[in-house]
Design a protein around this motif. Structure first.
Motif, PDB file in Angstrom:
ATOM      1  N   MET A 165      32.316  40.522  47.277  1.00  0.00           N
ATOM      2  CA  MET A 165      31.460  39.485  46.703  1.00  0.00           C
ATOM      3  C   MET A 165      31.291  39.726  45.204  1.00  0.00           C
ATOM      4  N   PRO A 166      31.688  38.777  44.364  1.00  0.00           N
ATOM      5  CA  PRO A 166      31.598  38.990  42.907  1.00  0.00           C
ATOM      6  C   PRO A 166      30.202  39.343  42.415  1.00  0.00           C
ATOM      7  N   SER A 169      28.923  32.891  43.575  1.00  0.00           N
ATOM      8  CA  SER A 169      28.900  33.812  44.711  1.00  0.00           C
ATOM      9  C   SER A 169      27.471  34.092  45.163  1.00  0.00           C
ATOM     10  N   LYS A 170      26.576  34.305  44.227  1.00  0.00           N
ATOM     11  CA  LYS A 170      25.186  34.629  44.572  1.00  0.00           C
ATOM     12  C   LYS A 170      24.475  33.445  45.217  1.00  0.00           C
ATOM     13  N   ALA A 171      24.739  32.236  44.704  1.00  0.00           N
ATOM     14  CA  ALA A 171      24.062  31.050  45.214  1.00  0.00           C
ATOM     15  C   ALA A 171      24.726  30.492  46.469  1.00  0.00           C
ATOM     16  N   GLU A 175      33.397  28.805  46.045  1.00  0.00           N
ATOM     17  CA  GLU A 175      34.186  29.944  45.602  1.00  0.00           C
ATOM     18  C   GLU A 175      35.060  29.553  44.421  1.00  0.00           C
ATOM     19  N   LEU A 176      34.966  30.335  43.363  1.00  0.00           N
ATOM     20  CA  LEU A 176      35.835  30.176  42.205  1.00  0.00           C
ATOM     21  C   LEU A 176      36.728  31.396  42.131  1.00  0.00           C
ATOM     22  N   ARG A 177      38.024  31.201  42.226  1.00  0.00           N
ATOM     23  CA  ARG A 177      38.986  32.299  42.125  1.00  0.00           C
ATOM     24  C   ARG A 177      39.660  32.248  40.768  1.00  0.00           C
TER      25      ARG A 177
END
Length: 647
Positions: free
Chosen positions: A7-8, A628-630, A634-636
């Motif tokens: 998880m980022p 990621s937190k919210a 997903e952004l890669r």
């Protein structure tokens, strides 16, 4: 504490308490097990402090390695790599060190001996090889950063001038510094280890110690981890390794050598996808170390380092190039047409006659760029491609007796008939190395034929002394004295026309040509195939470096990598829209003067100036962590991504 997590938003340090039972064991760089989110996970201690800002009760460490797997300097460098590539610290640390083996940690790593005399004698042995190929070894050992346009060692036909590459490494080691030599594969590692052994140095082992360590996954977990720790603690002053060696922690780094730096094997397939050449450059900047990027066909990225003033080119005088390299002959469509029907055979008659004649002087190599048996088939009557009736995929044969087999879905077609004319007869197209070897055995009569390919077994260097060797490009073994003649059948540029395809073709075929004897000893390489003029000129004149230099100029004019850096983004449309609306230096990314946004499959590619690149990466990483937190999507991201639309 850096904890293992995909998880980022968890890419940040966490505080843990050190229990009294581990107080004398835990240190910066220790690998530990900790309880995180209700389960035991791996972690690495990145710093120690007397107290924590966390107001609650700290969870204690569950267990710890006996000795650290990282130094404080290595962790700091891993943070730099993670930031450079927009990735997590854990991912970089995972790539840096091999899996730990508890039994290996019990050795006494504190006592270090330095055999200066042995390295001086080794340098004296290796230095003439560097002089023979005009390598500025002394300048490199003194801290110069050089892109060397290599030629084969006229005396040793290993496929790489291994002794020349190791000469500056031995000189640096004699001064008490550490050299890292990065090589593309096990064959190159074996050649380098053999050269150091002949020069009087010994490979490090847990039982007897040694002068140099070899880092390779094929050695097994215990040997690999022991060699890693030996290099980290300074027990071995020369480190030989493949791609991961670029991040190997060592004391007092003095030199990084990288052979065949244009090879795709140096691109790590795991997040955050660091390239060994970039990592090597970052380490040299940090340590003030020398750098030697060498190869027969330097990459356009290496030429970018020259253009930016970071490195300098070192070329071999043209007279020496001619003396060290074989004659290269291209048999293109025009010459095949002039021969008539036999000219269009995979082995034209004129080429086969010259290959047979060369057998009197030594081994002959036949290189086939396709593995397997038959990669594609067609109807023998009408010429229609043979395709699978279930999925439409191409049909191939795995052996002489096997049925037609779909390359896509795996279905067998023992009773295939052409959909156009109904004929059951097929003809073979795109024959692989195994099928070519069958035909060569039939054509060669009583001449011994050796097959070398990954699927059937790779022949070791020096094992073949006569006859014909049929091999895929990476599996052609070196022979003592070099091949009398090498034939490349189906020589071509990689299909698809991707950026840099022509430069990759030069690298492939020049690496093969390096295994032939010099032209003065009768050595010749015959490439059968239609090649673009730029590739033909590079092969015949052995001047691929000039082609790479020109390619960089063209890419600079077009604002393409490596003049600009490419950042690939994947995600749902709303996620991408929000990411591109982020601001850098007061401007939105999608309209930024230093950013060009290009649509790509599943996302977008940002072409960013080198001046603004790190700020853009930092901004996208923050946005990635926020998503990621919210849990909003997903952004890669992949930094320095290839410009391949299907990548």
């Amino acid at each position: 504490m850096c904890v293992e997590s995909a998880m980022p938003h968890l890419d940040r340090p966490f505080d843990y308490a050190i229990p009294d039972t581990l107080a004398d064991t835990v240190d910066v760089g220790s690998r530990v097990r900790v309880r995180f989110a209700g389960r035991l996970v791996n972690g690495v201690v990145v710093s120690l402090a007397g107290e924590s800002e966390y107001e609650g009760r700290l969870t204690p460490l569950h267990s710890s390695s006996a000795v650290p797997s990282y130094t404080a300097e290595a962790i700091a460098f891993a943070e730099q790599v993670a930031r450079r590539y927009g990735g997590s610290l854990w991912d970089v640390l995972r790539l840096m060190a091999p899996p730990r083996v508890a039994g290996v940690e019990k050795r006494d790593w504190a006592t270090v001996e330095h055999d200066e005399q042995a390295f001086r004698e080794a340098h004296a042995t290796l230095a003439p090889a560097a002089e023979a190929v005009a390598l500025p070894a002394g300048a490199v050992a003194s801290g110069a950063r050089v892109v060397w346009e290599a030629v084969p060692d006229p005396a040793l036909r290993h496929g790489l001038p291994v002794e020349a590459l190791l000469a500056p490494a031995a000189e640096v080691a004699a001064r008490g510094l550490t050299s890292i030599v990065i090589l593309p594969d096990a064959r190159a590692l074996a050649a380098a280890a053999d050269a150091l052994t002949r020069a009087g140095l010994s490979r490090w082992t847990a039982r007897s110690g040694g002068h140099f360590s070899v880092l390779h996954a094929e050695d097994g977990p215990a040997v690999r981890f022991g060699s890693y720790l030996a290099a980290m603690h300074g027990h071995a002053r020369i480190v030989l390794g493949t791609r991961p060696a670029a991040m190997q922690p060592v004391p007092n780094l003095g030199l990084v050598v990288m052979w065949d730096e244009g090879s795709t094997v140096y691109e790590d397939p795991h997040a955050p996808y660091p390239h060994a050449r970039t990592v090597a450059a970052m380490r040299a900047d940090e340590a003030g170390a020398g750098v030697l990027l060498a190869g027969y066909a330097p990459s356009v990225e290496a030429m970018a380092l020259v253009a930016h003033g970071w490195a300098e080119r070192a070329a071999v005088p043209r007279g020496d190039v001619r003396a060290a390299t074989p004659l290269v002959t291209i048999i293109g469509d025009e010459r095949r047409e002039a021969e008539g029907a036999s000219g269009w055979h995979w082995m034209p008659g004129q080429v086969w006659r010259r290959a047979r004649a060369a057998l009197e002087d030594g081994p002959v190599g036949i290189v086939v760029p396709r593995a397997g048996y038959v990669r594609a088939t067609a109807c023998a009557r009408c010429g229609e491609w043979a395709s699978c009736t279930a999925c439409g995929g191409p049909l191939r044969k795995e052996s002489a007796t096997s049925p037609l087999h779909c390359a896509d879905c795996g279905a067998d077609h023992p009773h295939w008939h052409c959909a156009e004319c109904g004929s059951p007869a097929t003809k073979q197209l795109r024959q692989g190395v195994e099928r070519i070897a069958e035909q060569v055995r039939a054509m060669a009569g009583d001449v011994p034929v050796t097959l070398s390919a990954g699927a059937v077994g790779t022949v070791a260097d020096g094992e073949v002394t006569s006859g014909i060797v049929v091999a895929t490009p990476a599996a052609l073994p070196a022979v003592t004295g070099g091949y009398a003649r090498i034939v490349i059948v189906g020589a071509e540029v990689p299909a698809g026309g991707a950026l840099g395809a022509e430069l990759q073709a030069m690298r492939w075929w020049l690496s093969i040509a390096a295994l032939a004897r010099p032209r003065g000893a009768g050595g010749e390489v015959i490439a059968v195939g239609e090649l673009p003029p730029i590739v033909r000129e590079a092969l015949v004149g052995w001047n691929a470096a000039e082609a790479a230099w020109d390619a960089y100029g063209e890419r600079a004019d077009l604002a393409l990598p490596p003049y600009r850096r490419a950042i690939r983004l994947w995600g749902e449309a709303p996620v991408l829209t929000l990411a591109l609306s982020e601001t850098v230096e007061g401007e939105r990314l999608e309209r930024h003067r230093d950013v060009a946004v290009v649509d790509a499959k599943g996302g977008a590619i940002l072409l960013v100036t080198r001046r603004a690149a790190q700020a853009v990466v930092d901004t996208l990483r923050r946005r990635q962590q926020e998503f990621s937190k919210a849990g909003d999507g997903e952004l890669r991201m992949r930094v320095d991504a290839p410009l391949d639309p299907v990548s």
